[in-house]
Write a protein that holds these residues in place. Structure first.
Motif, mmCIF file in Angstrom:
data_model
loop_
_atom_site.group_PDB
_atom_site.id
_atom_site.type_symbol
_atom_site.label_atom_id
_atom_site.label_comp_id
_atom_site.label_asym_id
_atom_site.label_seq_id
_atom_site.Cartn_x
_atom_site.Cartn_y
_atom_site.Cartn_z
ATOM 1 N N UNK A 30 0.706 -1.273 0.163
ATOM 2 C CA UNK A 30 -0.003 -0.166 -0.073
ATOM 3 C C UNK A 30 0.715 1.434 0.046
ATOM 4 N N UNK A 31 0.112 2.426 0.527
ATOM 5 C CA UNK A 31 0.886 3.675 0.528
ATOM 6 C C UNK A 31 1.361 4.123 1.810
ATOM 7 N N UNK A 32 2.009 5.097 1.783
ATOM 8 C CA UNK A 32 2.520 5.817 3.114
ATOM 9 C C UNK A 32 3.250 4.713 4.092
ATOM 10 N N UNK A 33 4.324 4.076 3.519
ATOM 11 C CA UNK A 33 5.238 2.960 3.985
ATOM 12 C C UNK A 33 6.322 3.690 4.842
ATOM 13 N N UNK A 34 6.442 4.833 4.704
ATOM 14 C CA UNK A 34 7.285 5.512 5.605
ATOM 15 C C UNK A 34 6.776 6.284 6.998
ATOM 16 N N UNK A 35 5.467 6.010 7.198
ATOM 17 C CA UNK A 35 4.533 6.542 8.284
ATOM 18 C C UNK A 35 4.983 5.797 9.215
ATOM 19 N N UNK A 36 4.449 6.682 10.549
ATOM 20 C CA UNK A 36 4.611 5.832 11.833
ATOM 21 C C UNK A 36 3.321 6.044 12.601
ATOM 22 N N UNK A 37 3.175 5.254 13.550
ATOM 23 C CA UNK A 37 1.860 5.219 14.338
ATOM 24 C C UNK A 37 2.313 4.987 15.926
ATOM 25 N N UNK A 38 1.268 5.044 16.742
ATOM 26 C CA UNK A 38 1.842 4.785 18.338
ATOM 27 C C UNK A 38 2.078 3.290 18.479
ATOM 28 N N UNK A 39 2.733 3.067 19.310
ATOM 29 C CA UNK A 39 2.910 1.365 19.674
ATOM 30 C C UNK A 39 1.970 1.277 20.535
ATOM 31 N N UNK A 40 1.079 0.269 20.438
ATOM 32 C CA UNK A 40 -0.063 -0.023 21.358
ATOM 33 C C UNK A 40 0.569 -0.298 22.730
ATOM 34 N N UNK A 41 1.856 -0.884 23.084
ATOM 35 C CA UNK A 41 2.372 -1.378 24.219
ATOM 36 C C UNK A 41 3.004 -0.077 24.766
ATOM 37 N N UNK A 42 2.970 1.087 24.247
ATOM 38 C CA UNK A 42 3.592 2.368 25.005
ATOM 39 C C UNK A 42 2.834 3.159 26.097
ATOM 40 N N UNK A 43 2.627 2.176 27.054
ATOM 41 C CA UNK A 43 1.691 2.834 28.172
ATOM 42 C C UNK A 43 2.304 2.817 29.360
ATOM 43 N N UNK A 44 3.953 2.519 29.743
ATOM 44 C CA UNK A 44 4.422 2.476 31.021
ATOM 45 C C UNK A 44 4.680 3.639 31.273
ATOM 46 N N UNK A 45 4.923 4.008 32.732
ATOM 47 C CA UNK A 45 5.183 5.379 33.089
ATOM 48 C C UNK A 45 6.166 5.988 32.146
ATOM 49 N N UNK A 46 7.434 5.492 31.859
ATOM 50 C CA UNK A 46 8.232 6.001 31.056
ATOM 51 C C UNK A 46 7.746 6.470 29.630
ATOM 52 N N UNK A 47 6.990 5.650 29.111
ATOM 53 C CA UNK A 47 6.364 5.979 27.887
ATOM 54 C C UNK A 47 5.300 7.256 27.974
ATOM 55 N N UNK A 48 4.675 7.162 28.888
ATOM 56 C CA UNK A 48 3.766 8.352 29.256
ATOM 57 C C UNK A 48 4.663 9.728 29.273
ATOM 58 N N UNK A 49 5.698 9.565 29.898
ATOM 59 C CA UNK A 49 6.298 10.788 29.984
ATOM 60 C C UNK A 49 6.941 10.963 28.474
ATOM 61 N N UNK A 50 7.218 10.168 27.695
ATOM 62 C CA UNK A 50 7.396 10.198 26.395
ATOM 63 C C UNK A 50 6.413 11.006 25.627
ATOM 64 N N UNK A 51 5.235 10.408 25.847
ATOM 65 C CA UNK A 51 3.970 10.967 24.987
ATOM 66 C C UNK A 51 3.922 12.487 25.671
#
Length: 132
Positions: A30-51
């Motif tokens: 398909x298209x947009x092969x270089x696009x990024x999305x949120x990692x579903x597991x990014x919910x740790x306290x460290x990840x929340x700080x990253x968000x």
């Protein structure tokens, strides 16, 4: 500007805790092969700080004329952020295989599959795995 560039590069690295390449990019479809999305597991306290940090970066970029964030997020992410409705084309924009499967299921009657046969074929059980 260099700090913003480096942060954006880290966010889009394979080792990023927050973002991952979209399924189209992972599978070469398909298209947009270089696009990024949120990692579903990014919910740790460290990840929340990253968000929170990413939100601050976006805010800074919006407030400054000369600052450009080189973060290639999937189109559906931006639509959700501004409250626009999503449709099937948005799904195909980052996961063409899932969009094709959904389209096939939606029109499965054209293949001669009725309600009774559907239950026999699919056992009324669907599972979805996280993408990371």
């Amino acid at each position: 500007r260099e700090a913003f560039t480096n942060l954006c590069a880290e966010l889009q690295a394979d080792s990023s805790e927050l973002l991952q390449r979209c399924p189209n990019g992972q599978h070469g479809l398909g298209s947009n092969r270089s696009s990024f999305l949120a990692r579903p597991s990014a919910s740790s306290p460290r990840a929340l700080d990253g968000w929170r940090m990413l939100g601050l970066l976006l805010g800074c970029a919006l407030l400054q004329r000369d600052t450009v964030l080189d973060v290639e997020l999937c189109g559906h992410v931006w639509k959700v952020l501004v409250g626009s409705p999503l449709d099937e084309a948005d799904l195909a924009g980052f996961d063409d295989a899932a969009a094709n499967s959904l389209r096939s299921l939606r029109h499965i009657d054209r293949e001669g599959v009725d309600a009774a046969l559907f239950g026999d074929l699919f056992f009324n059980c669907f599972e979805v795995e996280l993408s990371d």
